[in-house]
Enzyme design. Sequence first.
Site, PDB file in Angstrom:
ATOM      1  N   GLU A  42       0.816  -1.210   0.000  1.00  0.00           N
ATOM      2  CA  GLU A  42       0.000   0.000   0.000  1.00  0.00           C
ATOM      3  C   GLU A  42       0.853   1.267   0.000  1.00  0.00           C
ATOM      4  OE1 GLU A  42      -3.002   0.259  -0.634  1.00  0.00           O
ATOM      5  OE2 GLU A  42      -3.723  -1.780  -0.395  1.00  0.00           O
ATOM      6  N   TYR A 125      -6.106   5.937   5.203  1.00  0.00           N
ATOM      7  CA  TYR A 125      -6.288   4.973   4.126  1.00  0.00           C
ATOM      8  C   TYR A 125      -5.511   3.694   4.372  1.00  0.00           C
ATOM      9  CZ  TYR A 125      -5.508   2.347  -0.044  1.00  0.00           C
ATOM     10  OH  TYR A 125      -5.401   1.287  -0.906  1.00  0.00           O
ATOM     11  N   ASP A 143      -9.252   5.897  -0.751  1.00  0.00           N
ATOM     12  CA  ASP A 143      -8.199   6.513  -1.561  1.00  0.00           C
ATOM     13  C   ASP A 143      -8.843   7.087  -2.814  1.00  0.00           C
ATOM     14  OD1 ASP A 143      -8.875   4.248  -3.013  1.00  0.00           O
ATOM     15  OD2 ASP A 143      -6.809   3.676  -3.438  1.00  0.00           O
TER      16      ASP A 143
END
Length: 366
Positions: A42, A125, A143
């Site tokens: 991520e 996020y 996101d």
Amino acid sequence: MIEWNAATIKDFQHTLLDWYDQEGRDLPWRHDHEPYHVWVSEIMLQQTQVQTVIPYYERFMDWFPTVADLANAPEARLLKAWEGLGYYSRVRNMQRCAQQLLADYDGQWPQTAAGLEALVGIGPYTAGAIASIAFNQPVPAVDGNAYRVFSRLLKIDDDIAKPQTRQVFEQAITRIMPHDRPGDFNQAIMDLGSSYMTARQPDTAHSPVKRFNQAYLDGQELAYPVKTKKPRPKPVAYVAVLAQMGDQWLMVQRPSTGMLGNLWTVPLIKVDELDLEEDASTADLLAAVTAYFKREYRLILTAKMLKLRPVTHTFTHQKWTIQLIGGQVQPADLAYFAGKGVLLAELDQLPMPKVQEKIFNRANVH
């Protein structure tokens, strides 16, 4: 904003997850639910396309297979692993986070979004992604994909450039998210946003959730999400000096704070710092660069303008335009030089930013 009833929510969940089970992308970080793998992927995927990230992710896992390996990595190797991804503060924060996990959490990851946000460099996020994928917590991962998908599905017209808008989307998505498969739900939204519901050329006519996409049904799809434009990056003019002393290239290590911290480049000089007149000639520029080398580095440079197009590179707030200058430096002590001489064969051992790769490529230094 449209609010779905319970039957529509259930229908959407089944439709989305059935599609994801059949068509979801096979990505290396999806082969398990290990929080370390989710986290690294991520962070890498911020500002970077999936296909670009895959080889970086695989190399990172080869070099730093555990949180402890990352926590104890030498900074030069850390930066080398990240070379080309940009935003180097991210990987430094990752190492600080790994060190925090070992020191304060006995190497164990918090299992809630709130707990994860207490870690260095983990925002809402990333916390939502880790909590939902690794620990099955029903929290959204909001996101750019989530903003785009749900603004179109529900016709949410709040400005996503405003920080308070995140809460609007989090509340809307939380109502729709299934509690039994929250991680798959979030990843399905990621896949949907990067395929059928892209920013500029969506293919909603073939989307599995077409009938839920109210903006598309109303012929207004490209009006969503609503986002005020950021100011244009400020133009900054530089010269890059590709200087050799004998068979060595002079390379500078950037300061630890500021842009491109601790990375290596050829000497980069802001044109504004050379005190040139507006109508300065090429000869004036070369003379100013030569004087700069003598004043700042105590080095005698014989400079020449390279007849190459300037290199341009855009950061979030700045756009650099870089003229390329070549030259030879008389052999001397480098005590006043903020770097070192490096043989051509050794250049690739230094962690260098993308802009430096562009400079070497333009000058055909390989």
